[in-house]
Design a protein around this motif. Structure first.
Motif, PDB file in Angstrom:
ATOM      1  N   UNK A   2      26.505  32.744  42.394  1.00 10.95           N
ATOM      2  CA  UNK A   2      25.413  31.784  42.183  1.00 10.95           C
ATOM      3  C   UNK A   2      24.163  32.255  42.919  1.00 10.95           C
ATOM      4  N   UNK A   3      24.321  32.676  44.169  1.00 12.52           N
ATOM      5  CA  UNK A   3      23.170  33.098  44.976  1.00 12.52           C
ATOM      6  C   UNK A   3      22.487  34.320  44.388  1.00 12.52           C
ATOM      7  N   UNK A   4      23.228  35.149  43.651  1.00 11.38           N
ATOM      8  CA  UNK A   4      22.659  36.353  43.059  1.00 11.38           C
ATOM      9  C   UNK A   4      21.568  36.036  42.041  1.00 11.38           C
ATOM     10  N   UNK A  31      27.066  28.426  53.377  1.00 10.89           N
ATOM     11  CA  UNK A  31      25.863  28.476  54.203  1.00 10.89           C
ATOM     12  C   UNK A  31      25.422  29.917  54.434  1.00 10.89           C
ATOM     13  N   UNK A  32      26.374  30.829  54.528  1.00 11.82           N
ATOM     14  CA  UNK A  32      26.070  32.241  54.727  1.00 11.82           C
ATOM     15  C   UNK A  32      25.293  32.863  53.582  1.00 11.82           C
ATOM     16  N   UNK A  33      25.474  32.378  52.374  1.00 14.87           N
ATOM     17  CA  UNK A  33      24.694  32.894  51.236  1.00 14.87           C
ATOM     18  C   UNK A  33      23.501  31.997  50.942  1.00 14.87           C
ATOM     19  N   UNK A  36      20.040  32.995  53.324  1.00 22.26           N
ATOM     20  CA  UNK A  36      19.182  34.106  52.856  1.00 22.26           C
ATOM     21  C   UNK A  36      18.476  33.790  51.536  1.00 22.26           C
ATOM     22  N   UNK A  37      19.159  33.100  50.640  1.00 22.12           N
ATOM     23  CA  UNK A  37      18.544  32.717  49.370  1.00 22.12           C
ATOM     24  C   UNK A  37      17.367  31.785  49.621  1.00 22.12           C
ATOM     25  N   UNK A  39      15.548  31.591  52.267  1.00 15.79           N
ATOM     26  CA  UNK A  39      14.482  32.381  52.857  1.00 15.79           C
ATOM     27  C   UNK A  39      13.682  33.138  51.814  1.00 15.79           C
ATOM     28  N   UNK A  40      14.357  33.709  50.827  1.00 16.24           N
ATOM     29  CA  UNK A  40      13.666  34.436  49.748  1.00 16.24           C
ATOM     30  C   UNK A  40      12.816  33.507  48.896  1.00 16.24           C
ATOM     31  N   UNK A  41      13.228  32.253  48.801  1.00 18.35           N
ATOM     32  CA  UNK A  41      12.500  31.285  47.980  1.00 18.35           C
ATOM     33  C   UNK A  41      11.455  30.508  48.776  1.00 18.35           C
ATOM     34  N   UNK A  42      11.349  30.787  50.073  1.00 15.72           N
ATOM     35  CA  UNK A  42      10.381  30.080  50.903  1.00 15.72           C
ATOM     36  C   UNK A  42      10.783  28.648  51.206  1.00 15.72           C
ATOM     37  N   UNK A  43      12.081  28.443  51.349  1.00 13.47           N
ATOM     38  CA  UNK A  43      12.627  27.106  51.616  1.00 13.47           C
ATOM     39  C   UNK A  43      13.328  27.136  52.969  1.00 13.47           C
ATOM     40  N   UNK A  44      13.122  26.109  53.762  1.00 16.88           N
ATOM     41  CA  UNK A  44      13.788  25.986  55.054  1.00 16.88           C
ATOM     42  C   UNK A  44      14.972  25.046  54.898  1.00 16.88           C
ATOM     43  N   UNK A  45      16.125  25.475  55.396  1.00 19.78           N
ATOM     44  CA  UNK A  45      17.346  24.672  55.366  1.00 19.78           C
ATOM     45  C   UNK A  45      17.603  24.176  56.785  1.00 19.78           C
ATOM     46  N   UNK A  46      17.854  22.872  56.919  1.00 17.83           N
ATOM     47  CA  UNK A  46      18.221  22.324  58.222  1.00 17.83           C
ATOM     48  C   UNK A  46      19.209  21.195  58.018  1.00 17.83           C
TER      49      UNK A  46
END
Length: 58
Positions: A2-4, A31-33, A36-37, A39-46
């Protein structure tokens, strides 16, 4: 796999899958994938109140 796809719908799907599982090991794998996804999309996860929150950076 999915992350690909590297798209916002893929991010949304991973967030949904993450929330639907209670198993810590599976959540850590997702969460490990997811991070990084995001980050590439300019989204912050918290984490907020035990749930993941995604917000655009900027």
């Amino acid at each position: 796999m999915i992350a690909a796809h590297g798209s916002q719908p893929a991010l949304d799907m991973l967030l949904s899958v993450y929330e639907s599982y209670a198993y810590r090991n599976l959540r850590n794998l997702i969460l490990g994938v997811l991070e990084p996804l995001a980050g590439r999309l300019g989204v912050r996860i918290r984490q907020v109140d035990g749930e993941l929150d995604a917000a655009a950076v900027g």
